[in-house]
Write a protein that holds these residues in place. Structure first.
Motif, mmCIF file in Angstrom:
data_model
loop_
_atom_site.group_PDB
_atom_site.id
_atom_site.type_symbol
_atom_site.label_atom_id
_atom_site.label_comp_id
_atom_site.label_asym_id
_atom_site.label_seq_id
_atom_site.Cartn_x
_atom_site.Cartn_y
_atom_site.Cartn_z
ATOM 1 N N GLY A 220 -27.214 67.065 8.480
ATOM 2 C CA GLY A 220 -28.119 65.951 8.713
ATOM 3 C C GLY A 220 -27.624 64.590 8.272
ATOM 4 N N ARG A 224 -27.547 63.639 12.908
ATOM 5 C CA ARG A 224 -27.583 64.885 13.688
ATOM 6 C C ARG A 224 -27.349 66.004 12.682
ATOM 7 N NH1 ARG A 224 -26.444 63.690 19.265
ATOM 8 N NH2 ARG A 224 -26.919 65.876 19.672
ATOM 9 N N LEU A 295 -34.878 64.809 11.856
ATOM 10 C CA LEU A 295 -33.710 63.984 12.171
ATOM 11 C C LEU A 295 -34.087 62.683 12.887
ATOM 12 C CD1 LEU A 295 -31.127 66.790 13.004
ATOM 13 C CD2 LEU A 295 -31.188 65.345 10.969
ATOM 14 N N ARG A 299 -33.088 59.041 11.470
ATOM 15 C CA ARG A 299 -32.302 58.066 12.242
ATOM 16 C C ARG A 299 -32.998 56.703 12.277
ATOM 17 N NH1 ARG A 299 -31.079 62.789 15.586
ATOM 18 N NH2 ARG A 299 -32.772 62.329 17.037
#
Ligand SMILES: *Cc1c(COP(=O)(O)O)cnc(C)c1O
Length: 390
Positions: A220, A224, A295, A299
């Motif tokens: 992570g 990703r 995720l 991000r």
């Protein structure tokens, strides 16, 4: 007189008694904001209640049985990793270094069974793969290898970013290439997606096994689950560790069936690798990180942090050169010695980690809150101002 702890580390004079989320409390009661996360290990923060629950529930039942027996917790974690990655199979270790040992052994074993055996492994300058004999031979740097010879033979080192050297070095005599998709210790140096793609193509052309070391950039860290997913290429063998245990010692080698096929019973082993405690924690980490929002949310926060860091660099041009990295694996390339900035951070009760290439690493817990990120930015700014004043 030699201290009771072998003095192989230059330690900061701070000791912590406990932690919660992105915060650590020192012996004097003061709190530090942790943007190092134990070098990308405490990926879900300190004393994460879900991980504490997974560990203590398992601790009350069973700690260790040995790989002489079936270990259901290990099977569960292996199944999760196989489900969410390129891999068909996993072997569990206690560290990234041990994963490196197996990755190298697996690649060589694969070729030992072929009609035209190969053993040569191509690695990159500035890389870090652990401190074992295979790990230091793979990294090849003077700093890591000096005095430890004779080194494990068969490693070739290429300059990072030298495409011509890569193309020239990869031929039908090479068994494997080992590379970090984003160098961590080397100074947050991502291999561009196009280069990872090109590397995969070169390996395919010559039948070379591709080993990704995602010990630091995986789990992570880049936004990703694994960094190589950004480039849409898969390795044959992958080393993981650090974040997978969330602070509990755990690593693994993941591999395709093809690469792993020659690793039959008796060819490798580990007393502690894949123990119920580590795997119970690892499985919970995987469940948390593969939840649908984890995720994308990371991000979003990472993009905001990145943007604010660009602003920080612009505000302090004598201190910083630029920002690099992806997700929550970020580096501040410094114009002052990176170690000085890390020390200035301690002064502001902010923990960061130095790396090679005069870079300060920012590796906060992946679930860090917006408000903790804002607080870190205030402290980074204060540390920079303190250095400017000095
Ligand atoms: C930390 C690290 C290792 C070694 O892992 P240990 O758990 O310290 O043995 C290997 N490769 C990379 C990329 C790392 O960051």
């Amino acid at each position: 007189m030699i201290p009771s702890i072998l003095p192989t580390y230059n330690r900061a004079p701070i000791a912590f008694t406990h932690g919660e989320g992105a915060w650590l409390t020192a012996e004097d009661g003061s709190r530090y904001l942790d943007f190092g996360a134990g070098i990308a290990v405490n990926a879900l923060g300190h004393a994460n209640p879900e991980l504490v629950e997974a560990l203590t529930a398992q601790a009350r039942k069973l700690w260790h049985v040995s790989n002489l027996y079936e270990i259901p917790e290990q099977k569960r974690l292996a199944d999760l990793l196989v489900e969410h990655t390129f891999a068909d199979t996993a072997f569990f270790t206690n560290s990234g270094t041990e994963a490196c040992e197996l990755a190298v052994k697996m690649a060589r074993k694969y070729w030992s069974e072929s009609d035209a055996p190969r053993h040569r492994i191509v690695a990159f300058e500035g890389s870090f793969h652990g401190r074992s004999s295979a790990g230091i031979a793979a990294a090849g740097s003077e700093k890591m290898t000096k005095g430890f010879g004779p080194l494990l033979p068969g490693f070739t080192h290429l300059r990072w970013g030298d495409h011509d050297a890569l193309e020239a070095a990869l031929d039908d005599s090479v068994a494997a290439v080992i590379v970090e998709p984003v160098q961590g210790e080397g100074g947050i140096r991502p291999m561009p997606d196009a280069c990872l793609k090109g590397l995969r193509e070169l390996c395919d052309r010559h039948g070379i096994l591709l080993i990704f070391d995602e010990v630091q950039c995986g789990m992570g860290r880049t936004g990703r689950l694994f960094a190589h997913e950004w480039a849409d290429v898969a390795p044959d063998i992958m080393m993981i560790a650090k974040g997978i245990g969330g602070g509990f010692p755990l690593g693994a080698v993941l591999a395709s069936e093809k690469a792993a096929a020659p690793m039959s019973a008796g060819s490798h082993g580990s007393t502690y690798g894949g123990n119920p405690l580590a795997c119970a924690v690892g499985a919970r980490v995987m469940e948390i990180m593969t939840a649908p929002d984890f995720l994308p949310d990371l991000r979003r926060r990472a993009a905001n942090l990145r943007q604010s860091l660009e602003g920080l660099v612009a505000t302090h041009p004598d201190i910083f050169d630029h920002v690099r990295g992806t997700g929550l694996m970020l580096g501040l390339k410094c114009r002052v010695p990176a170690g000085d900035f890390v020390k200035a951070g301690y002064g502001e009760h902010l923990l960061t980690v130095p790396a090679a290439d005069n870079v300060v690493r920012l590796l906060p817990p992946l679930n860090i809150s917006e408000s903790d990120i804002e607080e870190a930015l205030r402290r980074l700014d204060a540390a920079a101002r303190a250095l400017e004043a000095a």
